[in-house]
Design an enzyme around this catalytic site. Sequence first.
Site, mmCIF file in Angstrom:
data_model
loop_
_atom_site.group_PDB
_atom_site.id
_atom_site.type_symbol
_atom_site.label_atom_id
_atom_site.label_comp_id
_atom_site.label_asym_id
_atom_site.label_seq_id
_atom_site.Cartn_x
_atom_site.Cartn_y
_atom_site.Cartn_z
ATOM 1 N N PHE A 138 0.338 -1.436 -0.333
ATOM 2 C CA PHE A 138 0.339 -0.310 -0.044
ATOM 3 C C PHE A 138 0.703 1.448 -0.733
ATOM 4 O O PHE A 138 0.353 2.435 -0.202
ATOM 5 C CB PHE A 138 -0.558 0.255 1.343
ATOM 6 N N TYR A 196 0.709 10.613 -10.533
ATOM 7 C CA TYR A 196 -0.056 9.898 -9.975
ATOM 8 C C TYR A 196 -0.392 8.311 -10.391
ATOM 9 O O TYR A 196 -0.109 8.126 -10.250
ATOM 10 C CB TYR A 196 -0.888 10.121 -8.964
#
Length: 326
Positions: free
Chosen positions: A70, A138
């Site tokens: 993550f 991103y």
Amino acid sequence: MKLLVTGGAGYIGSVVAAMLLAEGHEVIVLDDESTGHADAVPAGATYVRGTIQDRARDVLADGADAVLHFAAKSLVAESVARPALYWRHNLGGTLALLEAMRATKTARIVFSSTAAVYGEPERVPITESAPARPTNPYGATKLATDTALAEHARMHQTGAVSLRYFNVAGAYAGPDGRWFGERHDPETHLIPNILSVALGSAGPDACVQIFGDDYPTADGTCVRDYIHVTDLARAHLLALDACDPGLHRIYNLGSGSGFSNLEVLQTCREVTGREIPSRIAPRRPGDPAVLIASSDRISAERGWRPESGLRAIVADAWQFAQGLAR
Ligand code: UDP
């Protein structure tokens, strides 16, 4: 199983770590606290504070069945302002992790990818075969990471799964009643922003800003597909079983239905019983009008289905937000 959770001091990582522990797994959290909070790491996890580059290899040398990855930077606007930071953290961090996995013969990885890899979709719902054309750094770093995972799987016979999340929200109460939820600084997401206005924690004169009401949607505001963080966590557990040697699988994760920003605001008003002042603000650059996932693949192949709808998502996020304010 013994599992390494990178980014386990962050929102989604801490929820998944807590749910893994509740299922009886052994969990090691590795987090550099660049955006996470040490007190979000669930009790019962072994916590290693540090970067992937510095610590992943040592941690994996003790043996782990799989990695749930993550740890990443995830603010679109920041990625536009500081792309190199995003490439370094997101792709660079993952490459270091893959190298550590190779050196320690760690066989499986589940990765937090994102709907942002699809950019502005040609059609919705978005399937995994839709063209991946990210519109910000991103999304580009996450797409490049997906490619690195596929290549690593092919070269080193690891099993890899990329889960492409749509709009994750909600919170999780562990078996001891402790809540895990969203605590970003700055907070950019719609539901926590609305709830902080509802709570008054955004200041007495704060009001929700709805970014744009001239999109080609029914009420003119953007439409998004919300998924409860606990449904997402269940998908991670299923994904561990989908890590077959040599293969990289991709699964979209959403509910398949969309809610406009005004509908989300209305749901928050109903759930909280508060008025929640709002105003229409200019569009936020780079926001696609409609993002809705097709999760048919994970549903057909793994039997995953979301259990919680928008109202339950908001209700749980509200429980968590109220706890934070106490
Ligand atoms: N949004 C908004 N006000 C806010 C935060 C978000 O109107 O304070 C809108 C945003 O422009 C988008 C939707 O809510 O249309 C979802 O944004 P969010 O940042 O939660 O998730 P994203 O879809 O960008 O990943």
